[in-house]
Scaffold this motif. Structure first.
Motif, short mmCIF file in Angstrom:
data_model
loop_
_atom_site.label_atom_id
_atom_site.label_comp_id
_atom_site.label_asym_id
_atom_site.label_seq_id
_atom_site.Cartn_x
_atom_site.Cartn_y
_atom_site.Cartn_z
N SER A 102 6.81 -9.64 -0.77
CA SER A 102 6.47 -10.64 -1.76
C SER A 102 5.01 -10.51 -2.21
N VAL A 103 4.11 -10.38 -1.27
CA VAL A 103 2.69 -10.23 -1.59
C VAL A 103 2.45 -8.90 -2.30
N GLY A 104 3.15 -7.86 -1.87
CA GLY A 104 3.01 -6.56 -2.52
C GLY A 104 3.38 -6.60 -3.99
N VAL A 105 4.45 -7.31 -4.31
CA VAL A 105 4.86 -7.44 -5.71
C VAL A 105 3.88 -8.32 -6.47
N GLU A 106 3.48 -9.41 -5.85
CA GLU A 106 2.56 -10.35 -6.52
C GLU A 106 1.20 -9.72 -6.78
N GLN A 107 0.68 -8.96 -5.83
CA GLN A 107 -0.64 -8.33 -5.98
C GLN A 107 -0.58 -6.96 -6.64
N THR A 112 0.11 1.16 -0.12
CA THR A 112 -0.24 -0.05 0.62
C THR A 112 0.96 -0.72 1.28
N THR A 113 1.95 -1.10 0.51
CA THR A 113 3.06 -1.88 1.04
C THR A 113 3.78 -1.15 2.17
N TYR A 114 4.06 0.11 1.98
CA TYR A 114 4.76 0.90 2.99
C TYR A 114 3.95 0.96 4.29
N LYS A 115 2.65 1.14 4.18
CA LYS A 115 1.80 1.23 5.36
C LYS A 115 1.72 -0.10 6.10
N VAL A 116 1.68 -1.20 5.37
CA VAL A 116 1.65 -2.52 6.01
C VAL A 116 2.96 -2.77 6.75
N MET A 117 4.08 -2.40 6.13
CA MET A 117 5.37 -2.61 6.79
C MET A 117 5.51 -1.69 8.01
N LEU A 118 5.00 -0.50 7.96
CA LEU A 118 5.04 0.41 9.10
C LEU A 118 4.13 -0.09 10.22
N ALA A 119 2.99 -0.65 9.87
CA ALA A 119 2.04 -1.13 10.86
C ALA A 119 2.57 -2.31 11.66
N CYS A 120 3.48 -3.06 11.10
CA CYS A 120 4.00 -4.21 11.84
C CYS A 120 4.93 -3.78 12.97
N ILE A 121 5.39 -2.53 12.95
CA ILE A 121 6.23 -2.01 14.03
C ILE A 121 5.38 -1.50 15.18
N ILE A 122 4.22 -0.94 14.87
CA ILE A 122 3.32 -0.38 15.88
C ILE A 122 2.49 -1.51 16.48
#
Length: 55
Positions: free
Chosen positions: A18-23, A30-40
């Motif tokens: 949601s934030v990725g689309v809004e911003q 960016t979005t892919y890296k943030v989603m990947l970082a939440c797993i690590i």
């Protein structure tokens, strides 16, 4: 505790998208890296310092 943890994880993913689309983040930069970082473990601290601080 498992279902609560899963629900919070899904909420985080939804909010990230949601934030990725809004911003207007570029998905691969960016979005892919943030989603990947939440797993690590502690990956969100790295993303916050290295990537999101530049935006």
């Amino acid at each position: 505790m498992g279902p609560l943890h899963g629900a919070l994880f899904l909420l985080f993913i939804f909010n990230t998208l949601s934030v990725g689309v809004e911003q207007q983040w570029k998905f691969r930069q960016t979005t892919y890296k943030v989603m990947l970082a939440c797993i690590i473990p502690f990956g969100t601290f790295y993303i916050d310092r290295k990537i999101l601080s530049k935006i």
